[in-house]
Design a protein around this motif. Structure first.
Motif, PDB file in Angstrom:
ATOM      1  N   LYS A  97      37.701  29.677   3.263  1.00  0.00           N
ATOM      2  CA  LYS A  97      38.041  30.686   3.254  1.00  0.00           C
ATOM      3  C   LYS A  97      38.915  31.027   4.739  1.00  0.00           C
ATOM      4  N   GLU A  98      39.407  30.871   5.365  1.00  0.00           N
ATOM      5  CA  GLU A  98      40.181  31.235   6.238  1.00  0.00           C
ATOM      6  C   GLU A  98      41.565  31.024   5.922  1.00  0.00           C
ATOM      7  N   ILE A  99      42.561  32.352   5.417  1.00  0.00           N
ATOM      8  CA  ILE A  99      43.140  31.848   4.532  1.00  0.00           C
ATOM      9  C   ILE A  99      44.786  31.486   5.718  1.00  0.00           C
ATOM     10  N   LYS A 100      44.562  31.742   6.514  1.00  0.00           N
ATOM     11  CA  LYS A 100      45.850  31.015   7.764  1.00  0.00           C
ATOM     12  C   LYS A 100      45.882  30.006   6.900  1.00  0.00           C
ATOM     13  N   ASN A 101      44.884  28.935   7.814  1.00  0.00           N
ATOM     14  CA  ASN A 101      44.761  27.631   7.815  1.00  0.00           C
ATOM     15  C   ASN A 101      45.737  26.929   6.545  1.00  0.00           C
ATOM     16  N   THR A 102      45.631  27.986   5.010  1.00  0.00           N
ATOM     17  CA  THR A 102      46.085  27.532   4.141  1.00  0.00           C
ATOM     18  C   THR A 102      47.743  27.832   3.992  1.00  0.00           C
ATOM     19  N   ILE A 103      47.966  28.996   4.333  1.00  0.00           N
ATOM     20  CA  ILE A 103      49.538  29.262   4.700  1.00  0.00           C
ATOM     21  C   ILE A 103      49.898  28.358   5.545  1.00  0.00           C
ATOM     22  N   ASP A 104      49.526  27.802   6.832  1.00  0.00           N
ATOM     23  CA  ASP A 104      49.558  27.267   8.112  1.00  0.00           C
ATOM     24  C   ASP A 104      50.147  25.726   6.820  1.00  0.00           C
ATOM     25  N   LEU A 105      49.248  24.866   6.120  1.00  0.00           N
ATOM     26  CA  LEU A 105      49.622  24.283   5.301  1.00  0.00           C
ATOM     27  C   LEU A 105      51.363  24.396   4.063  1.00  0.00           C
ATOM     28  N   CYS A 106      50.986  25.739   4.084  1.00  0.00           N
ATOM     29  CA  CYS A 106      52.102  25.705   2.557  1.00  0.00           C
ATOM     30  C   CYS A 106      53.341  25.903   4.078  1.00  0.00           C
ATOM     31  N   ARG A 107      53.265  26.499   4.617  1.00  0.00           N
ATOM     32  CA  ARG A 107      54.945  26.448   5.416  1.00  0.00           C
ATOM     33  C   ARG A 107      55.226  25.436   5.572  1.00  0.00           C
ATOM     34  N   LYS A 108      54.057  24.431   6.204  1.00  0.00           N
ATOM     35  CA  LYS A 108      54.304  23.396   5.799  1.00  0.00           C
ATOM     36  C   LYS A 108      55.193  22.514   5.358  1.00  0.00           C
ATOM     37  N   LEU A 109      54.114  21.943   4.344  1.00  0.00           N
ATOM     38  CA  LEU A 109      55.007  22.227   2.938  1.00  0.00           C
ATOM     39  C   LEU A 109      56.660  22.657   2.630  1.00  0.00           C
ATOM     40  N   GLU A 110      56.321  24.171   2.896  1.00  0.00           N
ATOM     41  CA  GLU A 110      58.069  24.068   2.665  1.00  0.00           C
ATOM     42  C   GLU A 110      58.822  23.950   3.224  1.00  0.00           C
ATOM     43  N   ALA A 111      58.683  23.792   4.785  1.00  0.00           N
ATOM     44  CA  ALA A 111      59.533  23.012   5.710  1.00  0.00           C
ATOM     45  C   ALA A 111      60.227  21.644   4.677  1.00  0.00           C
ATOM     46  N   LEU A 112      59.115  20.781   4.278  1.00  0.00           N
ATOM     47  CA  LEU A 112      59.679  19.207   3.801  1.00  0.00           C
ATOM     48  C   LEU A 112      60.116  19.501   2.496  1.00  0.00           C
ATOM     49  N   ASN A 113      61.158  20.652   2.186  1.00  0.00           N
ATOM     50  CA  ASN A 113      62.222  21.840   0.631  1.00  0.00           C
ATOM     51  C   ASN A 113      61.056  20.654  -0.171  1.00  0.00           C
ATOM     52  N   VAL A 114      59.712  21.590  -0.042  1.00  0.00           N
ATOM     53  CA  VAL A 114      59.229  20.411  -2.084  1.00  0.00           C
ATOM     54  C   VAL A 114      59.622  22.328  -2.657  1.00  0.00           C
ATOM     55  N   THR A 115      60.018  22.296  -3.977  1.00  0.00           N
ATOM     56  CA  THR A 115      60.516  23.284  -4.636  1.00  0.00           C
ATOM     57  C   THR A 115      59.858  24.167  -5.382  1.00  0.00           C
ATOM     58  N   PHE A 116      58.580  24.200  -5.263  1.00  0.00           N
ATOM     59  CA  PHE A 116      57.101  24.856  -5.462  1.00  0.00           C
ATOM     60  C   PHE A 116      56.179  24.446  -5.015  1.00  0.00           C
ATOM     61  N   ILE A 117      55.457  25.122  -4.985  1.00  0.00           N
ATOM     62  CA  ILE A 117      53.341  25.626  -4.724  1.00  0.00           C
ATOM     63  C   ILE A 117      52.427  26.255  -6.061  1.00  0.00           C
ATOM     64  N   THR A 118      51.897  25.589  -6.474  1.00  0.00           N
ATOM     65  CA  THR A 118      50.454  25.903  -7.782  1.00  0.00           C
ATOM     66  C   THR A 118      49.426  25.730  -6.752  1.00  0.00           C
ATOM     67  N   VAL A 119      48.956  26.765  -6.537  1.00  0.00           N
ATOM     68  CA  VAL A 119      47.870  26.919  -5.420  1.00  0.00           C
ATOM     69  C   VAL A 119      46.512  27.347  -6.646  1.00  0.00           C
ATOM     70  N   HIS A 120      45.553  26.907  -6.424  1.00  0.00           N
ATOM     71  CA  HIS A 120      44.629  27.343  -7.083  1.00  0.00           C
ATOM     72  C   HIS A 120      43.307  27.845  -5.473  1.00  0.00           C
ATOM     73  N   GLY A 121      43.005  29.397  -6.560  1.00  0.00           N
ATOM     74  CA  GLY A 121      42.366  30.085  -5.543  1.00  0.00           C
ATOM     75  C   GLY A 121      41.114  29.595  -5.811  1.00  0.00           C
ATOM     76  N   ARG A 122      40.218  28.730  -5.246  1.00  0.00           N
ATOM     77  CA  ARG A 122      39.095  28.108  -4.691  1.00  0.00           C
ATOM     78  C   ARG A 122      39.178  26.994  -3.740  1.00  0.00           C
ATOM     79  N   THR A 123      38.480  26.490  -3.176  1.00  0.00           N
ATOM     80  CA  THR A 123      38.206  25.695  -2.293  1.00  0.00           C
ATOM     81  C   THR A 123      37.498  24.165  -2.817  1.00  0.00           C
TER      82      THR A 123
END
Length: 149
Positions: A23-49
């Motif tokens: 529920k701490e959205i910052k943790n998911t945002i941090d992960l997504c930014r790391k994935l973005e830095a690895l040049n993933v094309t896009f990310i699909t996010v399911h809105g539940r844990t």
């Protein structure tokens, strides 16, 4: 993801689907930014844990996915409880995501994004027409039945 990116051509699309970490959205945002830095094309996010899964007791966190979308420069696809075309429109307006993914509900209603509340008879007829054009070895009864159901 580093290994996948390193071993595939740069123009090859690499994506992944994740759930909210917690529920701490910052943790998911941090992960997504790391994935973005690895040049993933896009990310699909399911809105539940992961622990919430598809429970009716835990509504999809549309606001969390909207925050993730604002935090990234790569496309973000929304996933979770997309039940109608109107619902997809509301989710888009709330998140401005680059796409909407439906799984369970599109399987039960392949015409969902055409605005139908349930699969119309024409959808079933389309499947019958498609299946009749297939090679007999490729279109087993099991395959036919699985897709029809």
């Amino acid at each position: 993801m580093k290994t996948v990116r390193r071993n595939l051509p740069n123009d090859f699309s690499v994506s992944l689907k994740i759930r909210l970490l917690d529920k701490e959205i910052k943790n998911t945002i941090d992960l997504c930014r790391k994935l973005e830095a690895l040049n993933v094309t896009f990310i699909t996010v399911h809105g539940r844990t992961p622990s919430e899964k598809a429970s009716k007791h835990f509504p999809v966190d549309v606001e969390a996915v909207a925050e993730i979308k604002k935090s990234l420069s790569i496309p973000v696809i929304f996933n979770g409880d997309v039940k109608t075309l109107q619902g997809a429109d509301r989710i888009y307006e709330a998140t401005k995501c680059d796409g909407i993914m439906a799984a369970r509900n599109i399987l039960s209603n392949p015409a969902l994004f055409a605005g139908y509340k349930s699969a119309p008879l024409s959808c079933v007829q389309d499947w019958l027409d498609i299946s009749l054009k297939q090679d007999e070895e490729a279109m087993t009864y099991q395959t036919f039945h699985h897709h029809l159901v």
